[in-house]
Design a protein around this motif. Structure first.
Motif, PDB file in Angstrom:
ATOM      1  N   GLU A 208      75.211  99.307  62.174  1.00 43.52           N
ATOM      2  CA  GLU A 208      75.033  98.310  61.110  1.00 43.52           C
ATOM      3  C   GLU A 208      74.042  97.211  61.486  1.00 43.52           C
ATOM      4  O   GLU A 208      73.605  96.434  60.633  1.00 43.52           O
ATOM      5  CB  GLU A 208      76.373  97.676  60.735  1.00 43.52           C
ATOM      6  CG  GLU A 208      77.000  96.906  61.879  1.00 43.52           C
ATOM      7  CD  GLU A 208      78.134  95.963  61.441  1.00 43.52           C
ATOM      8  OE1 GLU A 208      78.068  95.403  60.345  1.00 43.52           O
ATOM      9  OE2 GLU A 208      79.085  95.790  62.235  1.00 43.52           O
ATOM     10  N   PRO A 226      71.978  95.840  54.230  1.00 43.16           N
ATOM     11  CA  PRO A 226      73.342  95.302  54.054  1.00 43.16           C
ATOM     12  C   PRO A 226      73.976  95.892  52.797  1.00 43.16           C
ATOM     13  O   PRO A 226      73.418  95.807  51.718  1.00 43.16           O
ATOM     14  CB  PRO A 226      73.104  93.790  53.885  1.00 43.16           C
ATOM     15  CG  PRO A 226      71.719  93.533  54.403  1.00 43.16           C
ATOM     16  CD  PRO A 226      70.956  94.792  54.115  1.00 43.16           C
ATOM     17  N   LEU A 227      75.118  96.534  52.975  1.00 43.84           N
ATOM     18  CA  LEU A 227      75.781  97.221  51.868  1.00 43.84           C
ATOM     19  C   LEU A 227      77.089  96.520  51.519  1.00 43.84           C
ATOM     20  O   LEU A 227      77.734  95.927  52.384  1.00 43.84           O
ATOM     21  CB  LEU A 227      76.081  98.674  52.251  1.00 43.84           C
ATOM     22  CG  LEU A 227      74.866  99.564  52.517  1.00 43.84           C
ATOM     23  CD1 LEU A 227      75.310 100.900  53.112  1.00 43.84           C
ATOM     24  CD2 LEU A 227      74.088  99.796  51.221  1.00 43.84           C
ATOM     25  N   GLU A 228      77.452  96.596  50.256  1.00 47.62           N
ATOM     26  CA  GLU A 228      78.750  96.037  49.853  1.00 47.62           C
ATOM     27  C   GLU A 228      79.883  96.764  50.566  1.00 47.62           C
ATOM     28  O   GLU A 228      80.864  96.171  50.969  1.00 47.62           O
ATOM     29  CB  GLU A 228      78.938  96.186  48.341  1.00 47.62           C
ATOM     30  CG  GLU A 228      78.064  95.235  47.567  1.00 47.62           C
ATOM     31  CD  GLU A 228      78.785  94.658  46.365  1.00 47.62           C
ATOM     32  OE1 GLU A 228      79.968  94.990  46.142  1.00 47.62           O
ATOM     33  OE2 GLU A 228      78.155  93.867  45.657  1.00 47.62           O
ATOM     34  N   GLU A 229      79.716  98.060  50.722  1.00 49.02           N
ATOM     35  CA  GLU A 229      80.785  98.858  51.306  1.00 49.02           C
ATOM     36  C   GLU A 229      80.178 100.009  52.090  1.00 49.02           C
ATOM     37  O   GLU A 229      79.326 100.721  51.565  1.00 49.02           O
ATOM     38  CB  GLU A 229      81.655  99.438  50.172  1.00 49.02           C
ATOM     39  CG  GLU A 229      83.051  99.736  50.566  1.00 49.02           C
ATOM     40  CD  GLU A 229      83.930  98.481  50.499  1.00 49.02           C
ATOM     41  OE1 GLU A 229      84.095  97.839  51.552  1.00 49.02           O
ATOM     42  OE2 GLU A 229      84.438  98.172  49.416  1.00 49.02           O
TER      43      GLU A 229
ATOM     44  N   SER B 186      82.797  93.053  54.558  1.00 54.11           N
ATOM     45  CA  SER B 186      81.388  93.240  54.175  1.00 54.11           C
ATOM     46  C   SER B 186      80.720  91.878  54.042  1.00 54.11           C
ATOM     47  O   SER B 186      81.168  91.010  53.296  1.00 54.11           O
ATOM     48  CB  SER B 186      81.311  93.990  52.844  1.00 54.11           C
ATOM     49  OG  SER B 186      80.074  93.727  52.200  1.00 54.11           O
ATOM     50  N   VAL B 188      77.957  91.270  52.622  1.00 48.75           N
ATOM     51  CA  VAL B 188      77.425  91.153  51.260  1.00 48.75           C
ATOM     52  C   VAL B 188      78.489  90.553  50.344  1.00 48.75           C
ATOM     53  O   VAL B 188      78.228  89.618  49.572  1.00 48.75           O
ATOM     54  CB  VAL B 188      76.971  92.529  50.728  1.00 48.75           C
ATOM     55  CG1 VAL B 188      76.504  92.421  49.285  1.00 48.75           C
ATOM     56  CG2 VAL B 188      75.864  93.107  51.613  1.00 48.75           C
ATOM     57  N   LYS B 189      79.715  91.070  50.457  1.00 49.34           N
ATOM     58  CA  LYS B 189      80.813  90.530  49.641  1.00 49.34           C
ATOM     59  C   LYS B 189      81.177  89.109  50.071  1.00 49.34           C
ATOM     60  O   LYS B 189      81.455  88.246  49.240  1.00 49.34           O
ATOM     61  CB  LYS B 189      82.040  91.434  49.758  1.00 49.34           C
ATOM     62  CG  LYS B 189      81.890  92.758  49.034  1.00 49.34           C
ATOM     63  CD  LYS B 189      83.205  93.527  49.066  1.00 49.34           C
ATOM     64  CE  LYS B 189      83.082  94.841  48.310  1.00 49.34           C
ATOM     65  NZ  LYS B 189      84.324  95.638  48.417  1.00 49.34           N
ATOM     66  N   LYS B 206      74.009  86.093  62.991  1.00 52.42           N
ATOM     67  CA  LYS B 206      74.645  87.169  63.751  1.00 52.42           C
ATOM     68  C   LYS B 206      74.213  87.159  65.224  1.00 52.42           C
ATOM     69  O   LYS B 206      74.259  88.192  65.892  1.00 52.42           O
ATOM     70  CB  LYS B 206      74.322  88.521  63.110  1.00 52.42           C
ATOM     71  CG  LYS B 206      74.740  88.604  61.640  1.00 52.42           C
ATOM     72  CD  LYS B 206      74.845  90.042  61.146  1.00 52.42           C
ATOM     73  CE  LYS B 206      73.522  90.771  61.183  1.00 52.42           C
ATOM     74  NZ  LYS B 206      73.682  92.222  60.934  1.00 52.42           N
ATOM     75  N   LEU B 212      70.966  86.667  58.214  1.00 53.54           N
ATOM     76  CA  LEU B 212      70.810  87.125  56.836  1.00 53.54           C
ATOM     77  C   LEU B 212      70.806  85.930  55.899  1.00 53.54           C
ATOM     78  O   LEU B 212      71.608  85.010  56.055  1.00 53.54           O
ATOM     79  CB  LEU B 212      71.979  88.043  56.455  1.00 53.54           C
ATOM     80  CG  LEU B 212      71.959  89.459  57.016  1.00 53.54           C
ATOM     81  CD1 LEU B 212      73.369  90.038  57.039  1.00 53.54           C
ATOM     82  CD2 LEU B 212      71.036  90.362  56.195  1.00 53.54           C
ATOM     83  N   PHE B 214      71.245  85.016  51.874  1.00 54.43           N
ATOM     84  CA  PHE B 214      71.687  85.537  50.573  1.00 54.43           C
ATOM     85  C   PHE B 214      71.460  84.480  49.495  1.00 54.43           C
ATOM     86  O   PHE B 214      71.766  83.311  49.695  1.00 54.43           O
ATOM     87  CB  PHE B 214      73.191  85.863  50.603  1.00 54.43           C
ATOM     88  CG  PHE B 214      73.575  86.964  51.546  1.00 54.43           C
ATOM     89  CD1 PHE B 214      73.664  88.280  51.101  1.00 54.43           C
ATOM     90  CD2 PHE B 214      73.866  86.691  52.871  1.00 54.43           C
ATOM     91  CE1 PHE B 214      74.032  89.298  51.960  1.00 54.43           C
ATOM     92  CE2 PHE B 214      74.235  87.714  53.746  1.00 54.43           C
ATOM     93  CZ  PHE B 214      74.315  89.016  53.286  1.00 54.43           C
ATOM     94  N   ILE B 219      68.461  89.413  49.170  1.00 54.16           N
ATOM     95  CA  ILE B 219      68.854  89.351  50.585  1.00 54.16           C
ATOM     96  C   ILE B 219      67.585  89.399  51.433  1.00 54.16           C
ATOM     97  O   ILE B 219      66.672  90.189  51.163  1.00 54.16           O
ATOM     98  CB  ILE B 219      69.748  90.536  51.009  1.00 54.16           C
ATOM     99  CG1 ILE B 219      70.883  90.766  50.001  1.00 54.16           C
ATOM    100  CG2 ILE B 219      70.313  90.291  52.399  1.00 54.16           C
ATOM    101  CD1 ILE B 219      71.819  91.913  50.398  1.00 54.16           C
TER     102      ILE B 219
END
Lengths: 308, 308
Positions: A208, A226-229, B186, B188-189, B206, B212, B214, B219
């Protein structure tokens, strides 16, 4: 059109993630590599082995992508390699619940007619002796030999692994394995040491956290999207390698600049792989989806700084 | 020229890493933020507190960079905030051996004359009530309010933290803290949830894996520069924030595009900070070094893909 020779397992996987559980589904390094590489214009073949239990429908998935399967041995009465694993909640680590080598245990790879002069050879994660046997069957030195490996071979077949690493151009390896291989914590130092072992290009996969490409004093970095899930990481590394090898086979020229693009294409394809179980997402992947996400990679990473 | 108001600790740090050990040296969030921000053309002031034991030589390091220190209270007979920590071998985690709040315990921040109309306010990691007090002292709403915080305030002053987070534009927070704050794995979430709490821009740090940014559906990602050796990570996050805030103060315009550049500048400066103990590297940093490394960031991340 460039020719890509893919060597690796074809397998049944049974996967459990926090999102669900599968029965035996299509898996294996060569499978994921092939599905990713055939996103590019090229001729490709797989060298692998399966048992009689391997469904025709799975073969057809690869045949439909014009992958030459004449180098895939089907062992009469044999059983196909099986891996079962369960991912932890963060999906960054997993437990292997079962590994049945079956026909893979006595695999004697045969490079098919018409691919002993492949431009690019992608050696998927396997016993280094199998990887070496394929190199030795090539009529002439391919333009590019790419090798993927893992800690298991470092622990059990160090000398054989070092022999094959001495003969390749690019190694793809994850960060922990690069550290284990070199006893260096710094990935910059680890990559320098690995280059001394043979490969002029070192790709360190950080899951990741993206991937790094090292060549002499040059470094390139590609993030993972970067993915939500993340649904199932199985095959992400092989998909990355397949995209990397496929792009370079199509591009034809081997340079640091073209490898940058290859890394981005590999990361892009891997970002799809993890969205569903096993090969599900890769099998249905459309060209416009791939291109749209490449644009996302550009937006994610490209900037325009003037010096102040 | 844009005005930047910096709020944060000025401190003594005592640091142990696998490479060595210091006595009490100059530290503190406001110190690192100030040293980074003054790489850009701007007017800046620090709001902080120290004891009588804080050396004039340390003050002079900041004064020499034209940082207005009239908002730094020197408490008669007081002692300066002290932090002592020891990093583990991978430098990614550390144990706090001592935290003596001293004068920081009763800190009542006073925004100095001439900075109540600052364009940008950088609220370094501190009790949220102190951060809120500074916001309330501003004559008018600054163009941009940036807040840094950490898990300690989530654990002990959640309501106060939420109040101040509701009033800011940008939050910088590390990945684990973003997860803790939102109960989302996540990122993103997590970033989407944090945007609902108030800040339109969310920066997730990180560490060695980059940062990152947002904003709505956009992104942007900046890697950390791969280094041969990280010597001491202390202050890297504050240096990042200082570069981020400093660039935006100088640039004047607040947009996703300018924030991309701000993220790169912040990452670039942080890559120097970790090369020596404490502020050592930042104090001696030269403009040509900063610019040369910006070029390295470009080489590390920029590519040119044509769709195939």
């Amino acid at each position: 059109m460039g020719k890509l020779l893919i060597v690796g397992s074809m397998a049944f996987d049974a996967i459990e993630t926090p999102f669900g559980k599968t029965g035996k589904i299509l898996g294996g390094a060569a499978t994921f590599i092939g599905l990713a590489a055939t996103q590019f214009k090229l001729r490709s073949a797989i060298v692998s082995v399966v048992g009689e239990d391997f469904p025709k429908a799975y073969m057809d998935i690869l045949k439909d992508r014009d992958i030459d399967l004449s180098g895939v041995e089907v062992v009469k009465g044999g059983k196909t390699f099986f891996w079962q694993g369960k991912y932890h909640n963060d999906l960054n680590s997993r437990d292997t619940l079962a590994t049945e080598l079956n026909t893979l245990a006595d695999f004697n790879p045969i490079v098919p007619d018409g691919f002993a002069d492949a431009d690019v050879v992608m050696l998927g994660n396997l016993h280094p002796n199998i990887q070496m046997s394929v190199i030795n069957q090539m009529e002439e030195r391919p333009k590019l030999i790419i090798l993927d490996t893992m800690n298991f071979w470092m622990n059990h077949t160090w000398d054989e692994l070092m022999d094959v690493i001495g003969k390749i151009d690019v190694i793809t390896i994850n960060d922990e394995e690069a550290r284990q291989m070199t006893k260096e914590y710094s990935l910059v130092k680890a990559a320098a040491k690995i280059q001394e072992m043979g490969p002029k290009y070192v790709v360190i996969k950080k899951g990741e956290h993206g991937a790094l490409l090292f060549h002499e004093n040059n470094i390139f970095f590609a993030p993972a999207l970067p993915l939500e899930e993340v649904f199932d990481p199985t095959g992400a590394g092989d998909t990355f390698a397949g995209g990397f090898a496929g792009y370079l086979t199509m591009a034809g020229n081997i340079s640091f600049e073209s490898m940058k693009n290859a890394i981005i294409h590999g990361s892009n394809l891997a970002s799809f792989c993890v969205e569903r179980f096993g090969t599900e997402r890769m099998v249905e992947l459309k060209k416009h989806e791939v291109e749209a996400r490449l644009m996302q990679f550009k937006e994610l990473t490209q900037f325009n700084i003037e010096l102040t």
